[in-house]
Design a protein around this motif. Structure first.
Motif, short mmCIF file in Angstrom:
data_model
loop_
_atom_site.label_atom_id
_atom_site.label_comp_id
_atom_site.label_asym_id
_atom_site.label_seq_id
_atom_site.Cartn_x
_atom_site.Cartn_y
_atom_site.Cartn_z
N UNK A 137 1.27 -1.19 -0.26
CA UNK A 137 -0.15 0.06 0.27
C UNK A 137 0.71 1.37 0.09
N UNK A 138 0.43 2.05 -1.09
CA UNK A 138 1.58 3.35 -0.70
C UNK A 138 0.19 4.19 -1.17
N UNK A 139 0.71 6.03 -0.07
CA UNK A 139 -0.01 6.79 -0.18
C UNK A 139 0.26 7.73 -0.70
N UNK A 140 -0.27 8.82 -1.28
CA UNK A 140 1.00 9.85 -2.38
C UNK A 140 -0.03 11.42 -2.30
N UNK A 141 0.45 12.06 -2.05
CA UNK A 141 0.10 13.62 -1.80
C UNK A 141 0.57 14.55 -2.68
N UNK A 142 0.14 15.01 -3.66
CA UNK A 142 0.22 16.53 -4.30
C UNK A 142 -0.15 17.49 -4.90
N UNK A 143 0.37 18.59 -4.83
CA UNK A 143 -0.12 19.47 -5.01
C UNK A 143 -0.41 20.38 -6.01
N UNK A 144 -1.60 20.31 -6.59
CA UNK A 144 -1.73 21.01 -7.98
C UNK A 144 -2.10 22.36 -7.94
N UNK A 145 -1.59 23.60 -8.77
CA UNK A 145 -2.68 24.76 -8.72
C UNK A 145 -3.02 24.93 -9.74
N UNK A 146 -4.33 24.69 -9.66
CA UNK A 146 -5.80 24.36 -10.42
C UNK A 146 -6.95 24.01 -9.78
N UNK A 147 -8.07 24.67 -10.20
CA UNK A 147 -8.53 24.34 -9.42
C UNK A 147 -9.32 22.61 -9.50
#
Length: 360
Positions: free
Chosen positions: A163-173
């Motif tokens: 199991x892998x958990x990722x988190x990304x922030x994207x500068x769009x709605x």
């Protein structure tokens, strides 16, 4: 006010538009709706004991910390005394003490101590407290009013495997990612089609379900179709072909959440479960390069492509090429517009809009 056929006075419902879907701040239509659901805000592994972080979700700031007992807590962003940011304070047990004058608050936001003041704290000294739960390696917070509902469970993703958990922030709605369907694959990911055994342009369609939406796609060279489930209001649940293609992976599951940070950015939290044995899991980990875990580097490449400094052909390490392509397609749309250029091909987009508007 109007009257129905029986003569009873009724209140006309407000006219809602697509624009009501993308504004999620306090008091907005979509914002009130999103706050009726648990939202992931942090990876559990990124929140060590004794640490506090400022977090922004749904255009509101709050403080997330893990007490010395290991329990995660979410409270208001600022101290009720002089407004100092609470994340700069001290963790004491399961409480947090303000950095400035030492006011102490428990995990529910109640003030329990005011140094130098003989009078006991009053309810008016409290800051906001938010219910929290941890599940699948994520910290979930309830931002709504009243008692929260049970946290939804995904029993299949709780199984054994890698199991892998990722988190990304994207500068769009957030909606730019939420309404994405398989049709874009024929163009944004066309260089990946051969390795996936796909060709041509897929037929895509969507249907309403009890949970939300079922999104289908069928490619010209395939006799079968694929389905991705989307739950209200911002959950995705699929068996991703990209993961299935990896070596030794017999089966995989993927659940994700697109969580608005504000109206110009969002966080994507993903949980992937590769249903393999412990031995196979170790082999997969050993085969991965350092770039596999360096997702910020992939975002930097996406930004460089958008600035015109490089092209996709210049990306030599293809580990995250599909993510980079999605990033460019979605962030490249710019800010929220007053109108959308849709077509008859966008049945999924239209259904997402209609269902979200109806649910509100």
């Amino acid at each position: 006010r109007d009257r129905d056929v029986t003569g009873v006075q009724t209140c006309a419902l407000p006219i809602l538009t697509d624009a009501d879907l993308v504004r999620t701040g306090p008091g907005t239509i979509a914002g009130r709706f999103m706050r009726r659901f648990w939202q992931p805000v942090f990876r559990s592994e990124d929140l060590p004991k004794g640490r506090a972080f400022p977090v922004r979700i749904l255009s509101e700031d709050f403080t997330l910390y893990r007490g010395e007992t290991g329990v995660a807590h979410a409270v208001g962003h600022r101290c009720s005394h002089r407004g100092t940011q609470m994340n700069t304070g001290f963790i004491e047990g399961d409480c947090i003490r303000c950095f400035y004058h030492g006011w102490k608050f428990d995990g529910d936001g109640q003030c329990v101590e005011r140094p130098g003041v003989d009078e006991p704290p009053r309810p008016a000294h409290a800051i906001r407290g938010y219910p929290t739960q941890e599940y699948l390696g994520l910290v979930f917070v309830w931002f709504g009013e009243g008692d929260p509902p049970p946290l939804p469970r995904f029993e299949a993703v709780e199984g054994e495997g890698l199991r892998e958990v990722t988190h990304d922030v994207m500068p769009c709605n957030y909606f730019f990612s939420l309404e994405n369907d398989a049709f874009h694959f024929a163009f944004a990911h066309r260089d990946l089609l051969p390795q996936k055994g796909l060709s041509g342009v897929p037929k895509v369609w969507a249907e309403e379900t009890d949970w939300g939406i079922a999104c289908y796609d069928q490619w010209p060279n395939r006799n079968t179709f694929s389905v991705a489930q989307k739950g209200m209001p911002n959950v995705g649940y699929i068996v991703p072909a990209a993961i299935m293609l990896a070596k030794n992976m017999k089966h995989a599951l993927h659940v994700s959440w697109r969580v608005p940070i504000d109206d110009a950015s969002h966080a994507t939290f993903r949980v992937n479960l590769l249903t393999v044995s412990a031995e196979e899991a170790e082999k997969i980990r050993a085969s991965r390069t350092p770039s596999y875990y360096d997702r910020p580097a992939a975002i930097k490449l996406g930004d460089a492509i958008l600035r015109g400094e490089i092209t996709f052909d210049d990306v030599k390490d293809r580990t995250h090429i599909e993510f980079i392509q999605d990033y460019v397609a979605q962030v490249g749309q710019g800010g929220v517009r007053s109108e959308e250029h849709t077509s008859e091909l966008q049945s999924h987009h239209d259904l997402v809009c209609r269902l979200l508007l109806e649910k509100k």
